[in-house]
Design an enzyme around this catalytic site. Structure first.
Site, PDB file in Angstrom:
ATOM      1  N   SER A 113      44.529  50.482  43.390  1.00 54.41           N
ATOM      2  CA  SER A 113      43.802  48.868  43.824  1.00 54.41           C
ATOM      3  C   SER A 113      42.769  48.795  42.870  1.00 54.41           C
ATOM      4  O   SER A 113      42.795  48.595  41.464  1.00 54.41           O
ATOM      5  CB  SER A 113      43.139  48.970  45.146  1.00 54.41           C
ATOM      6  N   HIS A 114      41.483  48.455  43.345  1.00 57.64           N
ATOM      7  CA  HIS A 114      40.273  47.904  42.464  1.00 57.64           C
ATOM      8  C   HIS A 114      39.576  49.075  41.867  1.00 57.64           C
ATOM      9  O   HIS A 114      38.664  48.880  41.350  1.00 57.64           O
ATOM     10  CB  HIS A 114      39.266  47.153  43.555  1.00 57.64           C
ATOM     11  N   ASP A 278      42.241  41.599  41.727  1.00 59.46           N
ATOM     12  CA  ASP A 278      41.783  43.171  41.334  1.00 59.46           C
ATOM     13  C   ASP A 278      43.038  43.912  40.737  1.00 59.46           C
ATOM     14  O   ASP A 278      43.759  43.270  40.352  1.00 59.46           O
ATOM     15  CB  ASP A 278      41.318  43.900  42.797  1.00 59.46           C
ATOM     16  N   ASP A 280      45.610  45.546  41.542  1.00 64.58           N
ATOM     17  CA  ASP A 280      47.106  45.324  41.936  1.00 64.58           C
ATOM     18  C   ASP A 280      47.302  43.940  42.656  1.00 64.58           C
ATOM     19  O   ASP A 280      48.282  43.810  43.184  1.00 64.58           O
ATOM     20  CB  ASP A 280      47.299  46.225  43.130  1.00 64.58           C
ATOM     21  N   ASP A 282      45.912  42.214  44.990  1.00 67.46           N
ATOM     22  CA  ASP A 282      45.620  41.614  46.247  1.00 67.46           C
ATOM     23  C   ASP A 282      44.383  41.261  46.850  1.00 67.46           C
ATOM     24  O   ASP A 282      44.156  40.470  47.690  1.00 67.46           O
ATOM     25  CB  ASP A 282      46.104  42.834  47.497  1.00 67.46           C
ATOM     26  N   ARG A 283      43.527  41.264  46.050  1.00 65.18           N
ATOM     27  CA  ARG A 283      41.973  40.907  46.402  1.00 65.18           C
ATOM     28  C   ARG A 283      41.672  39.491  45.739  1.00 65.18           C
ATOM     29  O   ARG A 283      42.283  39.443  44.556  1.00 65.18           O
ATOM     30  CB  ARG A 283      40.849  41.957  45.953  1.00 65.18           C
ATOM     31  N   LYS A 377      47.333  41.726  51.870  1.00 65.92           N
ATOM     32  CA  LYS A 377      46.368  40.460  51.225  1.00 65.92           C
ATOM     33  C   LYS A 377      47.016  40.210  49.940  1.00 65.92           C
ATOM     34  O   LYS A 377      47.885  40.505  49.119  1.00 65.92           O
ATOM     35  CB  LYS A 377      45.050  41.020  51.328  1.00 65.92           C
TER      36      LYS A 377
END
Ligand code: G16
Length: 544
Positions: A113-114, A278, A280, A282-283, A377
């Site tokens: 992710s982030h 981010d 991937d 999703d943010r 998300k």
């Protein structure tokens, strides 16, 4: 092609956290580490044989190697078909969409992710179930249990698959379909948002946007949709080429790490609308001219304006937020007379609510907003939602938020992260506050009176499962609250998160600077936990 059985032994540290298994790349590169985890996953999924999986990741370092390993193991374990994004690329919401559209058995997301990427960065693997969402705790726990007893993994002796070309190929008896990562997702966005209106907005003389893909997975998605389909001028998407190390950056869309975007949005010739996503995809972070929208406020604004957007014109069934997220959306739910659910941190807790039709929108203070269109998300979705609201309402990002505060009051909010804290010290800080909780009611900390305190526990209204120990909450007079919890996604030492919230109904005082408004709570948190003194930190690593 013959299935090869490779003997193995359990390897320590394969406990999935808030969002799957996240570790340093070097940990994943240990012989058998990835294989043990993937085989444990396959071993606890009854019914997988002959079925379809979706596989892809955010393109970070080790993505390409891991995909080839997983493809061989999937074929050896009797998986019927794997859909893979071209070059192994799929955003997390893009993968969720494909699992749903193609009625797949599940999906495997390769991402941390982030978290930063590269040879010294982080890698991660997460399993999503057939609804497209993160596996619930009972599945992740079963995987973990299996990693403790695993004694073999299965693979094939075969060459790497070429993932650069769209189309079908085979690996043993398994079919592999290499798909365009963007196409299905873009179709879904067209169904939800008014693309005609968005095109008109982006064609307005002088109206400019800046989307910072942070050299992460949303680059190709944003270029195809914002520039390609909606006509934003070339260059509206910055840092749009995904890189294995994200260009050395930290792909977390917050004011600290998305500093390039923030600088552009604070310049004299700032665009009208800024956003970032981010690693991937999703943010999201939404930024107006010299104005950063907190994720908690963003969720509340989307909920309050949802009926302006075609996909949500019929209204919302309900909303949900993670416990540490501010209560701004609760006030909207109350005004709309719809239910508002409070869940533990982590997107997986929204899955049951969305599947049961109990809520339509959900969000977390950690820059995650989404809806029932997928089960993750979704960063770019939130950007399109904001643009759709701007296209219908006119005005600016800032004026929309300020009007929202006037109507509903302002939940002044901030999160302070203390990263890389010594793990034993962090554990003790949390344990001591937990022990003190029952004695806090009625006490005064730094001049603030404690009304009550609890350790957040959640009973899932759909399946009755109970999750305890999800964050320590202290409630004060006048709608103020602080929450302390340990991160489940960090990979170095411990990360402690302190969430601070104060309600400000007085419109004359809503423009106050956030940290100044929260200072009494910051002092109370130190008085109650000794966090700064005990961790040896003068200030938080990141403030959002
Ligand atoms: C953090 C955030 C959570 C979020 C989780 C996973 O968890 O605080 O709200 O659900 O990351 O997010 P992502 O999938 O974008 O990595 P934690 O446990 O570190 O606080």
């Amino acid at each position: 092609m013959q299935v090869k059985t490779v003997p193995t032994r359990p390897i320590e540290g394969q406990l999935p956290g808030t969002s799957g298994l996240r570790k340093k790349v070097t940990v994943f590169q240990q012989p058998g580490y990835l294989e043990n985890f993937v085989q444990s996953l396959f071993d606890v999924l009854p019914g997988l044989a002959g079925n379809t999986l979706v596989l892809g990741g955010d393109g970070r370092y080790f993505n390409d190697r891991a995909i080839q390993v997983i493809l061989r193991m999937a074929a050896a374990n009797g998986v019927g078909c794997v859909l893979v994004g071209r070059d192994g690329i799929l955003s997390t919401p893009g993968l969720s969409d494909l699992v749903r559209q193609r009625h797949a058995f599940g999906g495997i997301v390769l991402s941390a992710s982030h978290n930063p990427g590269g040879p010294d960065g982080d890698f991660g693997i997460k399993y999503n179930i057939g609804n497209g969402g993160p596996a619930p705790e009972k599945v992740t726990e079963a995987i973990h249990q299996r990693t403790l007893t695993i004694d073999r993994w299965l693979t094939l002796d075969s060459a790497d698959i070429d993932l650069g070309r769209l189309g079908e190929t085979a690996l043993g008896a398994m079919r592999i379909e290499v798909v365009d990562p963007v196409a299905s997702y873009a179709r879904l966005m067209q169904q939800l948002f008014d693309f005609e209106r968005l095109r008109a907005l982006l064609a307005r003389p002088g109206f400019r946007i800046c989307f910072d893909a942070m050299h992460a997975v949303t680059g190709p998605y944003a270029q195809a949709i914002l520039e390609g389909q909606l006509g934003a001028p070339a260059g509206s998407v910055i840092n749009g080429v995904p890189l294995p190390d994200f260009g050395g950056g930290h792909p977390d869309p917050n004011p600290t790490y998305a500093d390039e975007l923030v600088a552009r949005m604070c310049a004299a010739d700032a665009p009208d609308f800024g956003a970032a996503s981010d690693g991937d995809g999703d943010r999201n972070m939404i930024v107006g001219r010299r104005f950063i929208v907190t994720p908690s406020d963003s969720l509340a604004v989307l909920a309050a304006n949802a009926t302006l957007v075609p996909g949500y014109a019929a209204g919302l069934k309900g909303v949900a937020r993670s416990m540490p997220t501010s209560g701004a959306v609760d006030r909207v739910a109350q005004a709309l007379d719809i239910p508002c659910y409070e869940t533990p941190t982590g997107w997986k807790f929204f899955g049951n609510l969305l599947d049961a039709g109990l809520c339509t929108l959900c969000g977390e203070e950690s820059a995650g907003t989404g809806s029932d269109h997928v089960r993750e998300k979704d960063g770019l979705w939130a950007v399109l939602f904001w643009l759709n609201i701007l296209a219908v309402r006119g005005g600016s990002v800032e004026s929309i938020v300020r009007e929202h505060w006037q109507r509903f009051g302002r939940n002044v909010y901030s999160r302070h992260d203390y990263e890389g804290v010594d793990a034993a010290v962090a554990r003790q800080i949390v344990a001591d506050l937990r022990t003190a909780l029952p004695t806090l009611a009625g006490r005064t900390a730094a001049g603030l009176k404690v009304l009550r305190a609890d350790d957040f526990a959640y009973t899932d209204p759909v399946d009755g499962s109970v999750s305890r120990g999800q964050g320590l909450c202290v409630f004060f007079d006048e709608g103020s609250r602080l929450v302390l919890r340990a991160s489940g996604t960090g990979t170095e030492g411990a990360t402690l998160r302190l969430y601070l919230e104060r309600f400000e109904p007085d419109t004359a005082r809503q423009a106050v600077e956030t940290q100044a408004a929260l200072q009494p709570l910051i002092d109370a948190a130190e008085a109650l936990t000794g966090l700064r003194a005990r961790s040896g930190r003068q200030r938080p690593t990141v403030i959002t």
